[in-house]
Design a protein around this motif. Sequence first.
Motif, PDB file in Angstrom:
ATOM      1  N   LYS A  43      -3.874   5.888 -10.951  1.00  0.00           N
ATOM      2  CA  LYS A  43      -4.376   4.786 -10.127  1.00  0.00           C
ATOM      3  C   LYS A  43      -3.645   3.484 -10.431  1.00  0.00           C
ATOM      4  O   LYS A  43      -3.397   2.674  -9.536  1.00  0.00           O
ATOM      5  N   LYS A  46      -0.385   3.628  -8.661  1.00  0.00           N
ATOM      6  CA  LYS A  46      -0.572   3.591  -7.216  1.00  0.00           C
ATOM      7  C   LYS A  46      -0.989   2.185  -6.752  1.00  0.00           C
ATOM      8  O   LYS A  46      -0.456   1.643  -5.785  1.00  0.00           O
ATOM      9  N   THR A  47      -1.952   1.593  -7.471  1.00  0.00           N
ATOM     10  CA  THR A  47      -2.462   0.278  -7.074  1.00  0.00           C
ATOM     11  C   THR A  47      -1.370  -0.780  -7.111  1.00  0.00           C
ATOM     12  O   THR A  47      -1.292  -1.662  -6.265  1.00  0.00           O
ATOM     13  N   LYS A  48      -0.512  -0.698  -8.130  1.00  0.00           N
ATOM     14  CA  LYS A  48       0.565  -1.698  -8.284  1.00  0.00           C
ATOM     15  C   LYS A  48       1.805  -1.378  -7.469  1.00  0.00           C
ATOM     16  O   LYS A  48       2.725  -2.186  -7.400  1.00  0.00           O
ATOM     17  N   PHE A 154      -5.548  -7.997  -4.938  1.00  0.00           N
ATOM     18  CA  PHE A 154      -6.181  -6.678  -4.835  1.00  0.00           C
ATOM     19  C   PHE A 154      -7.588  -6.729  -4.226  1.00  0.00           C
ATOM     20  O   PHE A 154      -8.474  -5.992  -4.643  1.00  0.00           O
ATOM     21  N   SER A 157      -8.515  -3.216  -3.098  1.00  0.00           N
ATOM     22  CA  SER A 157      -8.109  -2.021  -3.856  1.00  0.00           C
ATOM     23  C   SER A 157      -8.625  -2.016  -5.289  1.00  0.00           C
ATOM     24  O   SER A 157      -8.267  -1.145  -6.076  1.00  0.00           O
ATOM     25  N   LEU A 158      -9.469  -3.014  -5.637  1.00  0.00           N
ATOM     26  CA  LEU A 158      -9.989  -3.092  -7.000  1.00  0.00           C
ATOM     27  C   LEU A 158     -11.439  -3.578  -6.958  1.00  0.00           C
ATOM     28  O   LEU A 158     -11.789  -4.403  -6.128  1.00  0.00           O
TER      29      LEU A 158
END
Length: 319
Positions: A43, A46-48, A154, A157-158
């Motif tokens: 994750k 993927k997130t970054k 984010f 996404s966070l």
Amino acid sequence: MIQISRDIFKAKQILENENLVAIPTETVYGLAGNIYSEKAINKIFKTKNRPFNNPLIVHLHSKELLENIAQEIPEKAKKLADAFWPGSLTLVLKKKESIPYSVTAGKETVAVRIPNHSLTLELLKQLDFPLAAPSANPFGSISPTTSQHVADYFTDSLELVLDGGNCENGIESTIVGFENEKAILYRLGSISVEDIESIIGPIEIINKNDNSPNAPGMLSRHYAPKTKTILSENIEDEIKNYPTSKVGILSFKELNLNNVNIETEILSSNGTLKEATANLYAAMHRLDKKGLDLIIAEKFPENDLGKSINDRLERATKK
Ligand code: TXA
Ligand code: MG
């Protein structure tokens, strides 16, 4: 929708569920997950939108835990840890077998540090695993030094940014590794070369502008605003080349500019490199939001933290 709060208990729950939380440190905010959870580590990448060949830093709350992470600790590493931990020094050491290759990007070495932020140290104490945490920004963009910077990146996404205020040092940790017993500095950062050398003597600095780096923080374009940014030794002269542009200035100290339409960020009111370093990324974030045609950044003196600031400015201004 992302939440900004000081709720350590909530952060702990999210992390124990193999999800991610942004955490404050004294350098920059980190995007944290359990180092032993493949799901959490995936994750993070993927997130970054971070390339998988770029290894992560492991964060601990105590030196005693180092023996679970690293196999051998060179004498010079011990001296540096004693001098700077908790603090903005990352050591690259031979990894223990139990450290997943997803964290180290397939390397036999692992990067590790003890951050100096009370909220994050408290969180780490309450967890029974260390946290992998790269800076909490999309790959290549400016690192976050406030919880709001993270929230802006984010939003969807966070779940949570643990709010620890403004990061005191303001740029990433200094990274030191070892080849045999020889110390090598892989990334200039919050602790100056001079301060490192005062503990272990002369150190080699590798890969300033190398393209096959050991530390991809050293990749050429990085820490970059979206606005076109250039570096200049003399802002007063440089600015004359752009009479019709909307220009922003990033300068060390107060300048004598008579054009009132210019957006100016002065990094230090008291003329210290320490203060300028602490303000650098927040000033870049602010200028980047102003819809400017161009940002002109002033080159810093090449000593102490000036060297680290110049390193970031050079990467921010690379094409
Ligand atoms: O101050 C900091 O170090 C922040 C805070 C959150 O702790 N973290 C940070 O992480 O800057 P990141 O992922 O943005 O940068 C980590 C750097 C990368 O350049 C990576 O290549 C390098 O550490 N690194 C990690 N493991 C390494 C290893 N085994 N050998 C060499 N470099 C390594
Ligand atoms: Mg980073």
